[in-house]
Design an enzyme around this catalytic site. Structure first.
Site, mmCIF file in Angstrom:
data_model
loop_
_atom_site.group_PDB
_atom_site.id
_atom_site.type_symbol
_atom_site.label_atom_id
_atom_site.label_comp_id
_atom_site.label_asym_id
_atom_site.label_seq_id
_atom_site.Cartn_x
_atom_site.Cartn_y
_atom_site.Cartn_z
ATOM 1 N N HIS A 130 -38.285 94.519 70.958
ATOM 2 C CA HIS A 130 -39.867 94.618 70.978
ATOM 3 C C HIS A 130 -40.047 96.158 71.665
ATOM 4 O O HIS A 130 -41.197 96.443 71.579
ATOM 5 C CB HIS A 130 -40.330 93.682 72.190
ATOM 6 N N SER A 167 -39.391 82.825 76.367
ATOM 7 C CA SER A 167 -39.755 81.533 76.011
ATOM 8 C C SER A 167 -39.464 81.832 74.456
ATOM 9 O O SER A 167 -39.665 82.473 73.903
ATOM 10 C CB SER A 167 -41.266 81.321 75.913
ATOM 11 N N GLU A 199 -42.384 84.420 63.839
ATOM 12 C CA GLU A 199 -42.111 84.173 65.227
ATOM 13 C C GLU A 199 -42.735 85.197 66.388
ATOM 14 O O GLU A 199 -43.063 84.746 67.345
ATOM 15 C CB GLU A 199 -40.516 84.319 65.358
ATOM 16 N N HIS A 244 -35.749 84.355 62.469
ATOM 17 C CA HIS A 244 -36.998 84.970 61.922
ATOM 18 C C HIS A 244 -36.744 86.440 61.253
ATOM 19 O O HIS A 244 -36.076 87.153 61.881
ATOM 20 C CB HIS A 244 -38.112 84.947 62.888
ATOM 21 N N ASP A 254 -39.461 88.285 60.462
ATOM 22 C CA ASP A 254 -40.648 89.174 60.999
ATOM 23 C C ASP A 254 -40.190 89.731 62.208
ATOM 24 O O ASP A 254 -39.387 89.735 62.881
ATOM 25 C CB ASP A 254 -42.010 88.419 61.212
ATOM 26 N N ASP A 288 -31.394 83.993 68.227
ATOM 27 C CA ASP A 288 -32.783 84.528 68.471
ATOM 28 C C ASP A 288 -32.513 85.033 69.765
ATOM 29 O O ASP A 288 -33.235 85.291 70.514
ATOM 30 C CB ASP A 288 -33.816 84.020 68.033
HETATM 31 ZN ZN LIG Z 1 -36.903 86.915 68.184
#
Ligand SMILES: [Zn+2]
Length: 458
Positions: free
Chosen positions: A428, A400, A154, A87, A89, A181
Site C-alpha cells: 500500500h 482486516s 479487494e 486479488h 487489483d 493475501d
Molecule cells: Zn491484499
C-alpha cells in the site's frame, strides 16, 4: 532431494520472473475508474495463464464491477477440494514522488522485486499460478482439486464479491479456502495468520446553524458543533484505553492463557517497534501487551476530523457543522452491525443539546479466527517448515481481510491464511516489494501443502 518439481522450477526461473514482471506491469488499480480497462486486462491475463496450464472452466466472470476470474481442476478423486483466493487489483500509487521508479515498471533490486502489486497481491497469485503449472507439467495431475477465485476489488472493499459468492455457491462447494493475501512475521519468519480483526466504520455529523456564526455575537448563546463533537469523541474512550460504549465488549471472546502465551512467544522487539515509529511511548488498553492490543483486542480510532476555520490566522466563528470519521477494529465474536447500533445509541445519548447529530455507517466487516489445531492449518505449518526450514509462528493480524469472513459465512468453509510476503514489503506504500526467495520457495510450499492436504485422513 532434487525432485522433478525442483528440476522444473530451476530450468524455468527466467521465464517465471518474466511472467511475474509482465503481470506487474498491468496497472490494475481498482479504486480509480480510469484503470477499469487495466483491471480487466489483468483479469484476462490471469485467465489466460490458467487456461494455458490446463486449468478448466476458466472464465472472466462479470460482477457489475471488476471481473472475478474463476477456473478449476477437479480430477483428484477422493481428495479434498480447495478454493484458492487472491486479488489481482492493487492500491493507488500516491505519493508517486516517493517511488524509486515508476510503480508499474517493476524491476529486480538485490533479492527483491519492486513494483506495485509485487507483494499485495499479484505476487501471491503468481505463486499459485506457477505452482499449479509446475505440478501439472511434472506430474500431469494435481494431488487435490482446486477452484481458483481471483477477484479485482479487494482494495476497494470487495463490493461485488459477496453477491458473486452467493450466486456461485454450488459451483464453489469445497472443503477449505486458502487465502494468500498475508505475510510473514518480523525477521521474515514464516507465519500463518489465524486471526483477523473486523471493522465497523462510521461518520458522525454534528450540525448547528445553516451558516457559520459570529462568535462574538452568538458565542455563549448557542451550541458549538465542534465543541459538541469533541465532547462526543472524548466520551467514547477512557484514559485507560477502554472503550466506554455500553455493550461494546459483550461479544469479545476473552484471550485465554494459551492465547496470551502464543502472543508472548512471538519474537517481538517492543523497543525497536517504538523507535521505528519515532514515538515517545506506546499506549493502549490497560492490562494488555502491545501485540495483544494490536491483534487480540478491539479498538476505536478517529480517522478524520474536520470543522470550522482551518486557514491561516484567526477567524472568529462558531462553525455551522463538524464531522468525524471513526472506525473500530473488531475481534471475535463482535458483529459490525451490532457494534454500529451500540455506537450510534451511545453517541446520541452523550451528544450535548443544541445541535443535530447524525451517525451513519460507512461499512463493516466481520472478524475471523481459525483454530490453530485445525488439520488444514497444521498441514500448512508442515508445508512451510518443510520448504522454508523453519516452523511458522501463528499470528493474529491487526488488519482486516473481510473476504475471509465471506468465505466462512457465505460458503461455510474453514479458511487458512497462507501468505508469503516479507514483513517489510511496503504494501500500500511507495516501493512495494516482494522477496524473490520467498516467492520461489512459496511455490514449493504450495506444492507441498497440496500433498499434505491430500494425505490427510478423509
Ligand atoms: Zn491484499
Amino acid at each position: 532431494m532434487t525432485s522433478d518439481l525442483d528440476a522444473y522450477l530451476e530450468t524455468t526461473s527466467d521465464r517465471r520472473l518474466a511472467s511475474y514482471l509482465e503481470f506487474l506491469r498491468i496497472p490494475s488499480i481498482s479504486a480509480q475508474p480510469e484503470y477499469a480497462g487495466a483491471c480487466r486486462q489483468a483479469a484476462e491475463w490471469v485467465a489466460g495463464q490458467l487456461h494455458g496450464m490446463g486449468v478448466e472452466n476458466v472464465e472472466v466472470g462479470e460482477t457489475g464491477g471488476h471481473p472475478i476470474v474463476y477456473g478449476d481442476w477437479l480430477h483428484a478423486a477422493d481428495a479434498p477440494t480447495v478454493i484458492v483466493y487472491g486479488h489481482y487489483d492493487v492500491q493507488p500509487v500516491d505519493p508517486i514522488e516517493l517511488w524509486e521508479t515508476a510503480p508499474f515498471e517493476p524491476f529486480v533490486k538485490g533479492d527483491r522485486v519492486i513494483g506495485r502489486g509485487s507483494a499485495d497481491d499479484k505476487g501471491q497469485i503468481h505463486i499459485h499460478l506457477r505452482a499449479t503449472e509446475a505440478i501439472l507439467a511434472t506430474r500431469g495431475s494435481l494431488p487435490v482439486n482446486l477452484k481458483f477465485v481471483f477477484e479485482g476489488e479487494e482494495e476497494s472493499s470487495s463490493v461485488h464479491l459477496d453477491a458473486w459468492l452467493e450466486a456461485n455457491r454450488e459451483r464453489l462447494s469445497a472443503d477449505l479456502a486458502v487465502i494468500s493475501d498475508s505475510g510473514f512475521f518480523d525477521g521474515n519468519l514464516p507465519a500463518i495468520t489465524v486471526g483477523l480483526r473486523g471493522i465497523c466504520y462510521i461518520q458522525v455529523d454534528v450540525v448547528g446553524t445553516a451558516v457559520d456564526l459570529h462568535s462574538g455575537q452568538f458565542g455563549g448563546a448557542v451550541q458549538n458543533p465542534a465543541n459538541a463533537l469533541a465532547q462526543i469523541i472524548a466520551a467514547l474512550k477512557g484514559p485507560d484505553g477502554r472503550i466506554r460504549v455500553p455493550g461494546f465488549y459483550d461479544d469479545v471472546v476473552a484471550l485465554t492463557d494459551a492465547d496470551r502465551a502464543a502472543f508472548a512467544e512471538l519474537p517481538f522487539d517492543e523497543e525497536r517497534y517504538r523507535t521505528d515509529l519515532g514515538l515517545p511511548a506506546l499506549v493502549g488498553e490497560a492490562g494488555y501487551t502491545t501485540l495483544e492490543r494490536r491483534g487480540g483486542r478491539p479498538t476505536l480510532d478517529v480517522n478524520g476530523l474536520w470543522a470550522g476555520f482551518q486557514g491561516e490566522g484567526a477567524k472568529t466563528i462558531i462553525p455551522a457543522h463538524a464531522h468525524a470519521k471513526i472506525s473500530c477494529r473488531l475481534v471475535t465474536a463482535q458483529d459490525p452491525n451490532t457494534i454500529f447500533e451500540l455506537l450510534r445509541a451511545y453517541i446520541m445519548e452523550v451528544a450535548p443539546p443544541g445541535c443535530v447529530v447524525d451517525v451513519r455507517s460507512l461499512g463493516g466487516g466481520r472478524p475471523s479466527l481459525t483454530p490453530t489445531d485445525h488439520p488444514a492449518t497444521q498441514a500448512a505449518a508442515r508445508a512451510l517448515e518443510a520448504t522454508f526450514g523453519t516452523a511458522p509462528v501463528f499470528i493474529r493480524e491487526g488488519g482486516s481481510i473481510p473476504v475471509c469472513a465471506s468465505f466462512e459465512t457465505i460458503l461455510g468453509l474453514p479458511v487458512v491464511l497462507l501468505g508469503f510476503t516479507p514483513p517489510d514489503d511496503n504494501a500500500h506504500a511507495p516501493n512495494e516489494s516482494m522477496s524473490l526467495p520467498n516467492h520461489e520457495t512459496a511455490i514449493r510450499t504450495v506444492a507441498t501443502y497440496w500433498d499434505e492436504l491430500a494425505a490427510l485422513p478423509r
